[in-house]
Motif scaffolding. Structure first.
Motif, short mmCIF file in Angstrom:
data_model
loop_
_atom_site.label_atom_id
_atom_site.label_comp_id
_atom_site.label_asym_id
_atom_site.label_seq_id
_atom_site.Cartn_x
_atom_site.Cartn_y
_atom_site.Cartn_z
N ASP A 145 0.81 -1.21 0.00
CA ASP A 145 0.00 0.00 0.00
C ASP A 145 0.84 1.27 0.00
N ARG A 146 2.14 1.11 0.28
CA ARG A 146 3.01 2.29 0.33
C ARG A 146 4.24 2.13 -0.57
N ALA A 191 -3.27 -2.37 -6.72
CA ALA A 191 -4.71 -2.40 -6.52
C ALA A 191 -5.37 -1.34 -7.40
N GLY A 192 -6.47 -1.70 -8.06
CA GLY A 192 -7.19 -0.76 -8.90
C GLY A 192 -6.46 -0.37 -10.16
N TYR A 193 -5.55 -1.20 -10.63
CA TYR A 193 -4.74 -0.85 -11.79
C TYR A 193 -5.61 -0.71 -13.04
N ARG A 200 2.26 7.64 -13.43
CA ARG A 200 3.72 7.74 -13.46
C ARG A 200 4.33 6.94 -12.31
N GLU A 201 3.74 7.00 -11.14
CA GLU A 201 4.28 6.26 -10.00
C GLU A 201 4.29 4.76 -10.29
N GLN A 202 3.20 4.23 -10.87
CA GLN A 202 3.15 2.81 -11.19
C GLN A 202 4.20 2.43 -12.22
N LYS A 680 -2.88 -11.92 1.92
CA LYS A 680 -1.57 -11.34 1.64
C LYS A 680 -1.36 -11.24 0.12
N MET A 681 -0.48 -10.32 -0.25
CA MET A 681 -0.17 -10.15 -1.67
C MET A 681 0.55 -11.39 -2.20
N VAL A 682 0.17 -11.84 -3.40
CA VAL A 682 0.86 -12.93 -4.08
C VAL A 682 2.21 -12.39 -4.56
#
Length: 699
Positions: A145-146, A191-193, A200-202, A680-682
């Motif tokens: 998330d960060r 999330a929410g891609y 730009r951050e992604q 948890k994230m895969v």
């Protein structure tokens, strides 16, 4: 009789649409880039050199007679034994008896669809390192998330593939792990891609998640467990924005110059690093594979020569999948036409020098490099074998003109870092030795009992000291041969193959094993039909080819070949396991990465298993009466591919790549809970496997 396993997926092999989209840009659904009229194996059979004559010569040759091949002396008895002891099984004399080959004495894992890494009874495992784990000083713990580009640049990258373990002298129990990070699955990372509108951050996080990682690992004395050593002074991350250097005969060419780099020698980043190799002088090699998918607006280029060059490398259309061109003009071929030419190389990294600049070796040619693995000649010159992972593309080798210096002195290391800049680049032409009428596309063995033949290495270009370079291809300069190697190979009549992926010379016999993953276009209307090296139409399962240089000398320009495995369900008559009884082997489909264990067995990881089971890792004996016996060692979690196998005496290491990469999956709707469980994230990761009793693998 055992029921044949069901076929799954409308995509090539057993891949999901999501994998095809993010890993290779849906390469299998685009027009095949190779539209040359080059021959396929078996098209020309008159005057073919008998496979048996060359293999027999390889088996009995001495070091002196071979004028090379340091492995010839120790490999000759093994090669001779392979011919003799496998003969009974090949001629139907019943099941093999006795124990499995040393190194393969474990209970084979059954095909399954369990969302876990499944290992044999009596074995244990641990996750060594996974996406987002911090490896550099100051890097934070992973927090999906960060996440930020700065954090990711200090953390283990995404979708680890090739692995190498190197010694760390003076640090007991420690080794240096080097990993490729092939590509990013943005839909599983953010999330929410929104694929149509990445931020730009992604994009910058994805840039930082590509590339290479170097991280020290600590072994546990009583087991094969490995743990990452964070903040070790040799730990390193290289990303899509790190500095790399172009070296060799094409460096500085006008074909490699851009508005940001007028010298044609400085590149930012490495992309889509798939498999690789480890050199005898202590560096690692990394193949840039499906680089084409990152570049946009190839379809807007209308100048005929430039358009043909782009098309041959699969660069077409408008927007790229990841839309990187919106944030950096170098990914737009309409604005920076030469930037794409700076990818598709073999990268050499010195893991022992964290301040060194990795080098892209232009002498090894530019194509979709799956891997690059060297062996040494008798006088110490490296010979590098390479596959171009595309339907109907080619198999290459590079022979250095310089000898390796022994030792670890500074002078030796500096000299050895020039070995891959001078030498001769070749491409393979194969010929079958059976009548064409006997290769009918069904996979039925020809009358001589094997798919086999002979071949030659055709020179493409040569480079030497002082920038000297020479083209052997009519109508192309040397620089053009190195930058547009596919077109050079088209011109000289190289043999089209079914996706040559990882390549590995046996350290015992010198024989070279080539994974040909699959080719579902074989035999379709307007496409080539089956031939002796690619004996099945609609080939969903792939094969493994075994190549013997004439006289077991890697300097030779002639070789013999035969199919070692024709993969698929053993109940299918179109499969072949070097004559080993089919009822005793594990089903295997879509061979990808290959490696050897200390006993000389070949280990094969799969990508896109089309038999209804998850992908896995398999060991197979290459000699003795058990030659061709395939045994499954492990399986992957849901959606994952097996990559980067390393087989040591007391541990097996694998990359678990793209877990959860199944159609319809996302961060919000995960298709796997591996490795950390529900909620948890895969995360892609590296796994170590060992015997619970502390003994050696498979003995």
């Amino acid at each position: 009789m055992r029921r044949m396993l069901p076929l799954i997926s409308s995509h090539p092999g057993g891949r999901s649409a999501l994998t095809c989209r993010y890993r290779c840009g849906d390469a299998c659904f685009h027009e095949v880039p190779n539209t040359s009229d080059n021959a396929y194996v078996g098209d020309v059979i008159a005057g073919a050199l008998s496979r048996r004559n060359v293999l027999r010569a390889s088996a009995v040759v001495t070091v002196a007679a071979a004028t090379g091949a340091a492995a010839a002396g120790q490999g000759a008895p093994l090669a001779q034994a392979a011919e003799a002891t496998a003969a009974a099984a090949r001629h139907g004399n019943g099941p093999a008896t006795g124990k499995a080959a040393r190194g393969l004495r474990f209970t084979a894992v059954a095909p399954n669809t369990t969302d876990a890494v499944t290992v044999p009874e009596g074995y244990a495992q641990n996750v060594v390192i996974k996406w987002g784990d911090p490896i550099l000083r100051g890097a934070p713990a992973f927090d999906a998330d960060r996440q930020s580009a700065k954090a990711q640049a200090g953390q283990f990258g995404y979708n680890n593939d090739f692995l190498s373990l190197l010694p760390l002298p003076g640090e007991p129990g420690r080794q240096l792990l080097v990993a490729n990070h092939e590509y990013t699955d943005e839909v599983l990372m953010f999330a929410g891609y929104d694929p149509a509108n990445p931020t730009r951050e992604q994009v910058e996080i994805a840039w930082a998640a590509h590339g290479l990682s170097v991280v020290a690992v600590q072994g546990e004395w009583k087991s094969g467990k490995l743990t990452a050593v964070g903040r070790h002074h040799l730990n390193r991350r290289l990303t899509a924005t790190s500095e790399f250097r172009l070296t060799g005969p094409a460096a500085g060419s006008e074909l490699l110059r851009t508005s940001a780099d007028r010298t044609g020698t400085k590149v930012l980043g490495t992309l889509n690093n798939c498999a690789g190799g480890t050199t005898p002088w202590g560096t690692t090699l990394h193949g840039e594979e499906n680089f084409n998918q990152y570049f946009a607006n190839g379809g807007s280029v209308t100048e005929p020569v430039a358009a043909a060059r782009l098309k041959r490398y699969g660069i077409a259309g408008a927007d790229s999948e990841r839309k990187w061109e919106r944030f950096d003009r170098r990914f737009d071929v309409a604005r920076e036409p030469n930037e794409v030419n700076r990818f598709g190389w073999v990268v050499e990294l010195d893991p022992y020098d964290p301040h060194s600049t990795p080098r892209k070796r232009t002498a090894l040619g530019r194509f979709k490099h799956e891997a690059a693995q060297p062996r040494l000649t008798a006088d110490g010159r490296p010979v590098v074998y390479m596959g171009d992972d595309e339907k109907f593309d080619y198999f290459y080798k590079f022979v250095s003109s310089k000898r390796m210096m022994r030792g670890t002195s500074r002078a030796a290391r500096e000299h050895n870092l020039t070995l891959l800049d001078e030498g001769t680049l070749y491409v393979a032409k194969l010929t079958g030795d059976s009548p064409a009428a006997e290769i009918d596309g069904s996979g039925k063995l020809p009358s001589d009992g094997e798919f086999d033949g002979s071949g030659e290495w055709i020179p493409l270009a040569d480079s030497g000291p002082g920038g000297r370079k020479k083209s052997f291809v009519e109508g192309m300069t040397a620089e053009e041969v190195y930058v547009f190697t596919r077109q050079a190979a088209d011109k000289v009549g190289a043999t089209k193959m079914d996706r040559p992926e990882d390549v590995e010379p046996s350290p015992r016999t010198g024989r070279v094993y080539i994974a040909l993953t699959n080719n579902s276009d074989r035999g379709k209307e307007g496409k080539a039909a089956a031939d002796e090296a690619n004996p099945r139409n609609l080939n969903k399962h792939g094969q493994v080819l075994e190549l013997a240089e004439y006289g077991n000398n890697p300097l030779s320009t002639r070789f013999a070949w035969r199919l070692f495995l024709v993969c698929g369900d053993p109940e299918d008559p179109a499969t072949y396991f070097s004559g080993f009884p089919k009822e005793q082997v594990s089903p295997i489909s879509c061979p990808d990465n290959v490696a050897f264990d200390p006993h000389g067995n070949l280990w094969i990881s799969t990508d896109g298993n089309a038999l209804g089971s998850h992908d896995g890792l398999f060991g197979v004996a290459t000699s003795g009466e058990r030659r061709g016996e395939v045994k499954q060692f492990l399986t992957m979690p849901s959606g994952a591919e097996t990559c980067g196998p390393i087989i040591q005496d007391r541990r097996v290491l694998v990359s678990v790549q793209h877990p959860g990469e199944k159609d319809g999956a996302s961060v919000e709707k995960p298709a796997s809970i591996w490795p950390d469980g529900p909620g948890k994230m895969v995360r892609p990761a590296v796994v170590s496997v060992w015997r619970k009793d502390g003994g050696n693998i498979g003995v």
